[in-house]
Design a protein around this motif. Sequence first.
Motif, PDB file in Angstrom:
ATOM      1  N   ASN A   1      56.935 135.074  48.024  1.00 33.68           N
ATOM      2  CA  ASN A   1      57.970 134.206  48.600  1.00 33.68           C
ATOM      3  C   ASN A   1      58.256 132.994  47.717  1.00 33.68           C
ATOM      4  O   ASN A   1      59.404 132.572  47.592  1.00 33.68           O
ATOM      5  CB  ASN A   1      57.575 133.752  50.005  1.00 33.68           C
ATOM      6  CG  ASN A   1      57.628 134.878  51.008  1.00 33.68           C
ATOM      7  OD1 ASN A   1      58.369 135.843  50.839  1.00 33.68           O
ATOM      8  ND2 ASN A   1      56.826 134.781  52.047  1.00 33.68           N
ATOM      9  N   ARG A   2      57.216 132.461  47.108  1.00 32.62           N
ATOM     10  CA  ARG A   2      57.361 131.282  46.250  1.00 32.62           C
ATOM     11  C   ARG A   2      58.261 131.574  45.042  1.00 32.62           C
ATOM     12  O   ARG A   2      58.970 130.696  44.563  1.00 32.62           O
ATOM     13  CB  ARG A   2      55.964 130.843  45.789  1.00 32.62           C
ATOM     14  CG  ARG A   2      55.881 129.487  45.250  1.00 32.62           C
ATOM     15  CD  ARG A   2      54.466 128.925  45.063  1.00 32.62           C
ATOM     16  NE  ARG A   2      53.357 129.837  44.912  1.00 32.62           N
ATOM     17  CZ  ARG A   2      52.509 130.188  45.894  1.00 32.62           C
ATOM     18  NH1 ARG A   2      52.659 129.719  47.120  1.00 32.62           N
ATOM     19  NH2 ARG A   2      51.504 131.008  45.666  1.00 32.62           N
TER      20      ARG A   2
ATOM     21  N   ARG B   1      55.503 129.402  35.699  1.00 32.88           N
ATOM     22  CA  ARG B   1      54.564 129.161  36.810  1.00 32.88           C
ATOM     23  C   ARG B   1      54.076 130.483  37.395  1.00 32.88           C
ATOM     24  O   ARG B   1      52.894 130.632  37.713  1.00 32.88           O
ATOM     25  CB  ARG B   1      55.218 128.297  37.889  1.00 32.88           C
ATOM     26  CG  ARG B   1      55.354 126.838  37.506  1.00 32.88           C
ATOM     27  CD  ARG B   1      55.698 125.942  38.689  1.00 32.88           C
ATOM     28  NE  ARG B   1      56.863 126.371  39.438  1.00 32.88           N
ATOM     29  CZ  ARG B   1      58.119 126.016  39.174  1.00 32.88           C
ATOM     30  NH1 ARG B   1      58.369 125.218  38.161  1.00 32.88           N
ATOM     31  NH2 ARG B   1      59.109 126.437  39.922  1.00 32.88           N
ATOM     32  N   ALA B   2      54.979 131.442  37.533  1.00 32.16           N
ATOM     33  CA  ALA B   2      54.598 132.757  38.068  1.00 32.16           C
ATOM     34  C   ALA B   2      53.598 133.449  37.142  1.00 32.16           C
ATOM     35  O   ALA B   2      52.613 134.041  37.607  1.00 32.16           O
ATOM     36  CB  ALA B   2      55.837 133.627  38.263  1.00 32.16           C
ATOM     37  N   ALA B   3      53.838 133.373  35.840  1.00 29.94           N
ATOM     38  CA  ALA B   3      52.929 133.993  34.870  1.00 29.94           C
ATOM     39  C   ALA B   3      51.549 133.348  34.933  1.00 29.94           C
ATOM     40  O   ALA B   3      50.525 134.041  34.901  1.00 29.94           O
ATOM     41  CB  ALA B   3      53.505 133.881  33.457  1.00 29.94           C
ATOM     42  N   GLU B   4      51.522 132.033  35.037  1.00 32.79           N
ATOM     43  CA  GLU B   4      50.243 131.317  35.128  1.00 32.79           C
ATOM     44  C   GLU B   4      49.504 131.675  36.418  1.00 32.79           C
ATOM     45  O   GLU B   4      48.295 131.879  36.413  1.00 32.79           O
ATOM     46  CB  GLU B   4      50.469 129.804  35.052  1.00 32.79           C
ATOM     47  CG  GLU B   4      50.870 129.313  33.684  1.00 32.79           C
ATOM     48  CD  GLU B   4      49.774 129.479  32.647  1.00 32.79           C
ATOM     49  OE1 GLU B   4      48.580 129.372  32.994  1.00 32.79           O
ATOM     50  OE2 GLU B   4      50.114 129.729  31.479  1.00 32.79           O
ATOM     51  N   GLU B   5      50.238 131.752  37.514  1.00 30.47           N
ATOM     52  CA  GLU B   5      49.608 132.080  38.794  1.00 30.47           C
ATOM     53  C   GLU B   5      49.099 133.521  38.801  1.00 30.47           C
ATOM     54  O   GLU B   5      48.016 133.799  39.317  1.00 30.47           O
ATOM     55  CB  GLU B   5      50.584 131.847  39.945  1.00 30.47           C
ATOM     56  CG  GLU B   5      49.913 131.927  41.296  1.00 30.47           C
ATOM     57  CD  GLU B   5      50.779 131.458  42.450  1.00 30.47           C
ATOM     58  OE1 GLU B   5      50.391 131.744  43.595  1.00 30.47           O
ATOM     59  OE2 GLU B   5      51.824 130.816  42.226  1.00 30.47           O
ATOM     60  N   LEU B   6      49.863 134.433  38.219  1.00 32.89           N
ATOM     61  CA  LEU B   6      49.420 135.825  38.126  1.00 32.89           C
ATOM     62  C   LEU B   6      48.162 135.916  37.266  1.00 32.89           C
ATOM     63  O   LEU B   6      47.195 136.591  37.631  1.00 32.89           O
ATOM     64  CB  LEU B   6      50.529 136.711  37.553  1.00 32.89           C
ATOM     65  CG  LEU B   6      50.186 138.189  37.357  1.00 32.89           C
ATOM     66  CD1 LEU B   6      49.747 138.847  38.666  1.00 32.89           C
ATOM     67  CD2 LEU B   6      51.374 138.928  36.745  1.00 32.89           C
ATOM     68  N   LYS B   7      48.153 135.222  36.153  1.00 33.77           N
ATOM     69  CA  LYS B   7      46.976 135.213  35.275  1.00 33.77           C
ATOM     70  C   LYS B   7      45.753 134.677  36.015  1.00 33.77           C
ATOM     71  O   LYS B   7      44.662 135.250  35.932  1.00 33.77           O
ATOM     72  CB  LYS B   7      47.262 134.362  34.035  1.00 33.77           C
ATOM     73  CG  LYS B   7      46.122 134.307  33.055  1.00 33.77           C
ATOM     74  CD  LYS B   7      46.490 133.450  31.854  1.00 33.77           C
ATOM     75  CE  LYS B   7      45.326 133.333  30.894  1.00 33.77           C
ATOM     76  NZ  LYS B   7      45.661 132.494  29.737  1.00 33.77           N
ATOM     77  N   SER B   8      45.923 133.610  36.754  1.00 32.10           N
ATOM     78  CA  SER B   8      44.826 133.021  37.521  1.00 32.10           C
ATOM     79  C   SER B   8      44.315 133.993  38.587  1.00 32.10           C
ATOM     80  O   SER B   8      43.103 134.151  38.775  1.00 32.10           O
ATOM     81  CB  SER B   8      45.296 131.718  38.169  1.00 32.10           C
ATOM     82  OG  SER B   8      44.285 131.160  38.958  1.00 32.10           O
ATOM     83  N   LEU B   9      45.236 134.646  39.271  1.00 32.93           N
ATOM     84  CA  LEU B   9      44.858 135.634  40.286  1.00 32.93           C
ATOM     85  C   LEU B   9      44.045 136.765  39.660  1.00 32.93           C
ATOM     86  O   LEU B   9      43.007 137.169  40.195  1.00 32.93           O
ATOM     87  CB  LEU B   9      46.110 136.197  40.961  1.00 32.93           C
ATOM     88  CG  LEU B   9      45.881 137.347  41.943  1.00 32.93           C
ATOM     89  CD1 LEU B   9      45.153 136.860  43.188  1.00 32.93           C
ATOM     90  CD2 LEU B   9      47.202 137.993  42.312  1.00 32.93           C
TER      91      LEU B   9
END
Length: 110
Positions: free
Chosen positions: A72-73, A92-100
């Motif tokens: 959703n974000r 931001r999406a790439a960073e969040e996916l990497k963190s996940l």
Amino acid sequence: MIKLFGEQISIKLELSARRALNIKEKNGMGGIFSANYIEKHRGAFTVLCAALAPYYLNSTEEQRKTLDEMINRYQILEEDCSSEEYFKTTNRAAEELKSLLNDLGVQDAE
């Protein structure tokens, strides 16, 4: 400046998405998992959702809630926005996916 910036961010999302699905070859899944697709066709949201799909399907209700929030974000990537906003959000999406993926212990595609 934005072009170079966009290419780098597109590559970052491509690598994280390929890692998520253990896709070893470049342009996997018919070319959808490529920086070119992300940049030229504004395909970041498609790539993000495809990368999350197997984790979503195999998740608990609590994990699914987290993934839903992430999806959703980043729905803004489907909207008509400036190139600068698109690439900042893609980053931001790439960073969040990497963190996940790090949190899940997913290894790099070999």
